[in-house]
Write a protein that holds these residues in place. Structure first.
Motif, PDB file in Angstrom:
ATOM      1  N   SER A  51      79.184  73.684  21.909  1.00 47.63           N
ATOM      2  CA  SER A  51      78.176  72.708  21.516  1.00 47.63           C
ATOM      3  C   SER A  51      78.345  72.410  20.037  1.00 47.63           C
ATOM      4  CB  SER A  51      76.761  73.235  21.805  1.00 47.63           C
ATOM      5  OG  SER A  51      76.516  74.413  21.045  1.00 47.63           O
ATOM      6  N   SER A  52      77.774  71.315  19.582  1.00 46.91           N
ATOM      7  CA  SER A  52      77.861  70.914  18.184  1.00 46.91           C
ATOM      8  C   SER A  52      76.473  70.591  17.672  1.00 46.91           C
ATOM      9  CB  SER A  52      78.793  69.712  18.021  1.00 46.91           C
ATOM     10  OG  SER A  52      78.296  68.608  18.743  1.00 46.91           O
ATOM     11  N   PHE A  53      76.289  70.691  16.372  1.00 51.23           N
ATOM     12  CA  PHE A  53      75.007  70.372  15.749  1.00 51.23           C
ATOM     13  C   PHE A  53      75.272  69.921  14.323  1.00 51.23           C
ATOM     14  CE2 PHE A  53      75.847  74.869  15.144  1.00 51.23           C
ATOM     15  CZ  PHE A  53      75.646  75.049  13.779  1.00 51.23           C
ATOM     16  N   LEU A  54      74.261  69.318  13.731  1.00 54.75           N
ATOM     17  CA  LEU A  54      74.318  68.839  12.356  1.00 54.75           C
ATOM     18  C   LEU A  54      73.633  69.836  11.441  1.00 54.75           C
ATOM     19  CD1 LEU A  54      73.450  65.068  12.942  1.00 54.75           C
ATOM     20  CD2 LEU A  54      75.706  66.056  12.603  1.00 54.75           C
ATOM     21  N   MET A  55      74.187  69.997  10.259  1.00 60.37           N
ATOM     22  CA  MET A  55      73.582  70.894   9.287  1.00 60.37           C
ATOM     23  C   MET A  55      73.646  70.251   7.907  1.00 60.37           C
ATOM     24  SD  MET A  55      76.552  73.811   8.894  1.00 60.37           S
ATOM     25  CE  MET A  55      75.702  74.551   7.526  1.00 60.37           C
ATOM     26  N   CYS A  56      72.693  70.600   7.071  1.00 62.63           N
ATOM     27  CA  CYS A  56      72.621  70.072   5.720  1.00 62.63           C
ATOM     28  C   CYS A  56      73.686  70.742   4.866  1.00 62.63           C
ATOM     29  CB  CYS A  56      71.228  70.283   5.132  1.00 62.63           C
ATOM     30  SG  CYS A  56      71.066  69.682   3.437  1.00 62.63           S
ATOM     31  N   LYS A  57      74.466  69.966   4.155  1.00 65.39           N
ATOM     32  CA  LYS A  57      75.538  70.511   3.334  1.00 65.39           C
ATOM     33  C   LYS A  57      74.997  71.311   2.158  1.00 65.39           C
ATOM     34  CE  LYS A  57      79.833  69.070   1.077  1.00 65.39           C
ATOM     35  NZ  LYS A  57      80.686  67.908   0.723  1.00 65.39           N
ATOM     36  N   ALA A  58      73.832  70.906   1.641  1.00 64.97           N
ATOM     37  CA  ALA A  58      73.284  71.575   0.463  1.00 64.97           C
ATOM     38  C   ALA A  58      72.568  72.871   0.826  1.00 64.97           C
ATOM     39  CB  ALA A  58      72.341  70.627  -0.272  1.00 64.97           C
ATOM     40  N   SER A  59      71.699  72.820   1.850  1.00 66.86           N
ATOM     41  CA  SER A  59      70.881  73.991   2.182  1.00 66.86           C
ATOM     42  C   SER A  59      71.438  74.810   3.328  1.00 66.86           C
ATOM     43  CB  SER A  59      69.455  73.547   2.520  1.00 66.86           C
ATOM     44  OG  SER A  59      69.460  72.718   3.673  1.00 66.86           O
ATOM     45  N   GLY A  60      72.316  74.225   4.147  1.00 64.25           N
ATOM     46  CA  GLY A  60      72.844  74.943   5.296  1.00 64.25           C
ATOM     47  C   GLY A  60      71.889  75.001   6.465  1.00 64.25           C
ATOM     48  N   LEU A  61      70.780  74.253   6.413  1.00 67.29           N
ATOM     49  CA  LEU A  61      69.799  74.271   7.494  1.00 67.29           C
ATOM     50  C   LEU A  61      70.250  73.361   8.630  1.00 67.29           C
ATOM     51  CD1 LEU A  61      66.477  74.133   5.429  1.00 67.29           C
ATOM     52  CD2 LEU A  61      67.585  76.140   6.441  1.00 67.29           C
ATOM     53  N   LYS A  62      69.911  73.751   9.866  1.00 71.11           N
ATOM     54  CA  LYS A  62      70.207  72.938  11.036  1.00 71.11           C
ATOM     55  C   LYS A  62      69.260  71.752  11.065  1.00 71.11           C
ATOM     56  CE  LYS A  62      70.695  73.267  16.062  1.00 71.11           C
ATOM     57  NZ  LYS A  62      70.606  74.168  17.242  1.00 71.11           N
ATOM     58  N   LEU A  63      69.797  70.577  11.342  1.00 71.17           N
ATOM     59  CA  LEU A  63      69.025  69.341  11.313  1.00 71.17           C
ATOM     60  C   LEU A  63      68.790  68.826  12.719  1.00 71.17           C
ATOM     61  CD1 LEU A  63      70.895  67.489   8.410  1.00 71.17           C
ATOM     62  CD2 LEU A  63      68.803  68.850   8.260  1.00 71.17           C
ATOM     63  N   ARG A  64      67.614  68.255  12.894  1.00 70.51           N
ATOM     64  CA  ARG A  64      67.297  67.578  14.138  1.00 70.51           C
ATOM     65  C   ARG A  64      67.733  66.116  14.029  1.00 70.51           C
ATOM     66  NH1 ARG A  64      61.038  68.888  14.248  1.00 70.51           N
ATOM     67  NH2 ARG A  64      61.417  68.201  12.112  1.00 70.51           N
ATOM     68  N   PRO A  65      67.890  65.421  15.155  1.00 65.66           N
ATOM     69  CA  PRO A  65      68.282  64.007  15.073  1.00 65.66           C
ATOM     70  C   PRO A  65      67.313  63.164  14.267  1.00 65.66           C
ATOM     71  CG  PRO A  65      68.599  64.827  17.305  1.00 65.66           C
ATOM     72  CD  PRO A  65      67.897  65.917  16.555  1.00 65.66           C
ATOM     73  N   SER A  66      66.018  63.508  14.309  1.00 64.29           N
ATOM     74  CA  SER A  66      65.041  62.736  13.541  1.00 64.29           C
ATOM     75  C   SER A  66      65.163  62.977  12.049  1.00 64.29           C
ATOM     76  CB  SER A  66      63.629  63.082  14.013  1.00 64.29           C
ATOM     77  OG  SER A  66      63.379  64.477  13.853  1.00 64.29           O
ATOM     78  N   ASP A  67      65.879  64.034  11.645  1.00 66.77           N
ATOM     79  CA  ASP A  67      66.042  64.327  10.219  1.00 66.77           C
ATOM     80  C   ASP A  67      67.212  63.588   9.600  1.00 66.77           C
ATOM     81  OD1 ASP A  67      63.923  66.119  10.403  1.00 66.77           O
ATOM     82  OD2 ASP A  67      65.247  67.807  10.894  1.00 66.77           O
ATOM     83  N   VAL A  68      68.017  62.942  10.409  1.00 64.71           N
ATOM     84  CA  VAL A  68      69.244  62.316   9.925  1.00 64.71           C
ATOM     85  C   VAL A  68      69.027  60.824   9.778  1.00 64.71           C
ATOM     86  CG1 VAL A  68      71.701  61.957  10.383  1.00 64.71           C
ATOM     87  CG2 VAL A  68      70.609  64.093  11.060  1.00 64.71           C
ATOM     88  N   GLY A  69      69.383  60.280   8.611  1.00 65.82           N
ATOM     89  CA  GLY A  69      69.323  58.848   8.359  1.00 65.82           C
ATOM     90  C   GLY A  69      70.712  58.301   8.127  1.00 65.82           C
ATOM     91  N   TYR A  70      70.811  57.000   8.013  1.00 72.09           N
ATOM     92  CA  TYR A  70      72.092  56.343   7.836  1.00 72.09           C
ATOM     93  C   TYR A  70      71.991  55.386   6.664  1.00 72.09           C
ATOM     94  CZ  TYR A  70      73.077  58.133  12.488  1.00 72.09           C
ATOM     95  OH  TYR A  70      73.267  58.956  13.554  1.00 72.09           O
ATOM     96  N   ALA A  71      73.076  55.249   5.919  1.00 74.34           N
ATOM     97  CA  ALA A  71      73.102  54.376   4.762  1.00 74.34           C
ATOM     98  C   ALA A  71      74.504  53.814   4.604  1.00 74.34           C
ATOM     99  CB  ALA A  71      72.689  55.128   3.500  1.00 74.34           C
ATOM    100  N   LEU A  72      74.576  52.615   4.051  1.00 79.38           N
ATOM    101  CA  LEU A  72      75.852  51.983   3.744  1.00 79.38           C
ATOM    102  C   LEU A  72      75.898  51.693   2.256  1.00 79.38           C
ATOM    103  CD1 LEU A  72      76.318  49.439   6.684  1.00 79.38           C
ATOM    104  CD2 LEU A  72      77.486  51.608   6.346  1.00 79.38           C
ATOM    105  N   PRO A  73      77.022  51.989   1.589  1.00 82.99           N
ATOM    106  CA  PRO A  73      77.099  51.712   0.144  1.00 82.99           C
ATOM    107  C   PRO A  73      77.104  50.224  -0.134  1.00 82.99           C
ATOM    108  CG  PRO A  73      79.238  52.413   1.002  1.00 82.99           C
ATOM    109  CD  PRO A  73      78.256  52.595   2.114  1.00 82.99           C
ATOM    110  N   VAL A  74      76.275  49.820  -1.060  1.00 87.77           N
ATOM    111  CA  VAL A  74      76.173  48.424  -1.491  1.00 87.77           C
ATOM    112  C   VAL A  74      76.155  48.423  -3.011  1.00 87.77           C
ATOM    113  CG1 VAL A  74      74.854  46.290  -1.444  1.00 87.77           C
ATOM    114  CG2 VAL A  74      74.906  47.758   0.568  1.00 87.77           C
TER     115      VAL A  74
END
Length: 639
Positions: free
Chosen positions: A325-348
């Motif tokens: 299985s796979s999951f997302l984790m915060c690079k800074a804190s190492g905490l496991k993230l839920r899908p609702s915790d993840v946002g998306y951004a594009l550089p402008v």
């Protein structure tokens, strides 16, 4: 920021997503994909009465044993392609009985279960022993009857087997009935069989009749008994059913019927294999016609890439499958993230544009997936070079929208009569596409069985920048003799489209099958991908005739252009090429040249490297590096 853990899930087969397309099919939305990859359950219901124990002229096995051999072959295929599918074998017309419902004259020869080497060997040994000793009677089942039996009881037994098996729930359920009896019962038995066939249809059980007859017989026309039984078991509508399978338009009596005009075991196994394979529907979508009318269609991929199955991870000691299985984790804190915790951004510019949840999906939302009819064009305007992608085939789906089959047939008939093609817009969540719809008329074989249904070939048209104009040199009109020779060459190189099996893939499957069946040696695989010698010889002769017609008896002469030579004489136009200096013979001669770098540059690289080797110097580097290295060595007082 968020990063995915280094854990991948590669447990699925390589071709189980998107019909073999890498990254999914761009023509199909993920939310409209048909779940064709569900478990498949099949019961081979074989007539074991005495009339099925007769041999056709020139045949080595009777009909019943041909069916048993086809069942064993189907099980062997399932071990390789879909090892979780369930296959069973049931005989009817035996004097004794052995079945869960204790119905008379029904014998369960192989329980409905996943294919195993033991079951396959049992069926093959039964056929081999009967062929060796010439005893084809089912004595271990009490012998074979020579009288009519209740077809309703046979169908009821298969329905009970499906309903009592836990793994069959939610699976695709099919019954393959093998017989050579055109009228196996009375009028009362027919009514009972029709009632049971309708019950099977309500339970989502498909019935397919394999009528076995020897070569030389007249084409089989289903009499009232089988005509009405097959009609009662047919799915609603004449198009695709709820699972997306293509049906036959027209007479429901031949839907679900396969007639064997040959007693060759290979032909029987091939026909059963084609029928047992799952039809891989890509999607279901409407063809929207101006005026608010829709025709429900089901898309099929006619060509898909086939490769070896992907590897599976197993535990080394037990060989058990490892689930990852796979999951997302915060690079800074190492905490496991839920899908609702993840946002998306594009550089402008120097900042970033943030997207709210669901906002990205809205940008790609063009409404429900559909085909929108734009108009009609002359079919001759579609050129072969427009086929830059794989085409698809669309058939009507009456189960989704009643009347679609009639509308599809009427539209296709009118387009064929006017030699027209339809142009439509394919609306998906990916890049927009314009497609051409070419009509396909219904084709039936000699037994009146539909081999090609009414439908449309969907050809994705290329974008304008996909087409280019190749400048061609202007030439005069060709000679008539050259044109005829070119036409003869094209005919000589023409070959029927019968793609041979991939020898590497076939060898892999044979080795895998031998390992699964505990066989000592795998079946020999013949490489049929090589050219046909007779066809090649004919093409070579036609090519020689074409060359002679085009270039004459002397053939094509390559024009030669002599390059101007460089000359150092007085009358020469180029500078004289300076000859390479000969190597000095002694170290003193070399030391005399050490003060003049240009003199050392006059030697070839080979001469310089040989000097370095003889004097223990490195030989790597360009000529300038070698010259500096030799010069430093010669000017050194120790040299």
């Amino acid at each position: 920021g968020a990063s995915a853990s280094n854990m991948d899930d590669d447990l699925d087969w390589a071709d189980e997503d998107g019909g073999g397309f890498e990254g999914g099919d761009p023509m199909v939305d993920a939310n409209e994909r048909v779940p064709w990859n569900r478990k498949d359950c099949m019961i081979f219901l074989i007539d074991a009465r005495k009339q099925m124990l007769t041999k056709a002229p020139g045949a080595q096995l009777p009909f019943a044993h041909l069916a048993l051999e086809a069942a064993a072959d189907c099980m062997a295929d399932r071990i390789i392609t879909a090892d979780t599918d369930l296959v069973g074998v049931v005989l009817f017309g035996t004097k004794d009985h052995e079945n869960p419902a204790h119905l008379r004259h029904v014998w369960v020869l192989a329980d409905l279960a996943e294919s195993s080497a033991a079951t396959i060997r049992t069926l093959k040994n039964r056929v081999a022993e009967a062929s060796t000793f010439g005893d084809f009677n089912f004595d271990d089942c009490g012998g074979s009857l020579d009288e009519p039996v209740s077809i309703a009881d046979m169908l009821h037994c298969t329905q009970l087997i499906f309903s009592s098996h836990a793994q069959a729930k939610g699976a695709q359920k099919r019954v393959f009935l093998f017989t050579c009896d055109e009228s196996p019962g009375s009028a009362d038995q027919l009514e009972q069989a029709k009632i049971k066939a309708r019950d099977m249809k309500d339970s989502d059980i498909q019935l397919q009749l394999f009528f076995m007859q020897g070569a030389g017989h007249t084409p089989f026309e289903p009499p009232n008994f089988w005509r009405e039984v097959l009609a009662a078991s047919a799915r609603d509508g004449t198009g695709a059913g709820a699972d997306g399978d293509a049906g036959a338009d027209g007479d429901a009596a031949v839907e679900g019927l396969v007639v064997f005009g040959s007693s060759n075991p290979a032909d029987v196994q091939s026909a059963v294999r084609r029928s047992s394979q799952k039809r891989r529907a890509l999607s279901q979508l409407p063809l929207r016609i101006p005026g608010g009318h829709d025709i429900a269609l089901t898309l099929y991929s006619l060509v898909a890439k086939k490769g070896k199955p992907s590897k599976r991870k197993i535990e080394r000691r037990t060989n058990d499958l490892v689930v990852t299985s796979s999951f997302l984790m915060c690079k800074a804190s190492g905490l496991k993230l839920r899908p609702s915790d993840v946002g998306y951004a594009l550089p402008v510019g120097n900042g970033a544009a943030l997207f709210e949840p669901g906002e990205r999906e809205k940008l790609k939302d063009f409404g429900a997936s559909r085909l929108e009819l734009l108009g009609f064009k002359d079919a001759r305007r579609l050129k072969p070079f427009h086929n830059t992608r794989s085409s698809y085939f669309a058939v009507a789906n009456d189960a989704a929208r009643p009347g679609s089959a009639c509308a599809c047939r009427a539209l296709a008939e009118e387009m064929l009569a006017t030699n027209s093609m339809a142009v439509a817009s394919r609306v998906t969540s990916s890049a927009p596409l314009i497609v051409a719809l070419l009509p396909q008329s219904e084709v039936r074989n000699a037994e009146d069985v539909v081999t090609l249904p009414w439908g449309f070939h969907m050809v994705p048209l290329p974008y304008s920048d996909d087409l280019r104009t190749v400048p061609m040199p202007s030439q005069g009109p060709p000679a008539e003799k050259a044109v005829q020779a070119a036409a003869a060459l094209a005919l000589a190189m023409e070959a029927p489209y019968q793609p041979p099996p991939n020898p590497e893939l076939a060898s892999f499957q044979a080795q895998l099958e031998a390992h699964a069946l505990d066989e000592a040696r795998a079946a020999e695989v013949t490489d049929a991908t090589g050219p046909d010698p007779a066809r090649v010889a004919g093409a070579v002769a036609a090519a020689e005739a074409f060359k002679e017609a085009l270039f004459g008896p002397d053939g094509y002469v390559e024009p030669t252009e002599s390059a101007p030579k460089r000359s150092g004489g007085a009358g020469g136009s180029g500078a004289a090429k300076r000859p390479k200096a000969s190597a000095p013979e002694t170290l003193e001669d070399w030391r005399a040249l050490a003060g003049d770098p240009n003199a050392l540059k006059g030697f070839s690289n080979d001469v310089l490297k040989n000097f370095c080797k003889e004097n223990g110097l490195p030989v790597s580097g360009a000529k300038g590096v070698l010259v500096e290295r030799i010069q430093g060595f010669l000017l050194d007082g120790d040299a």
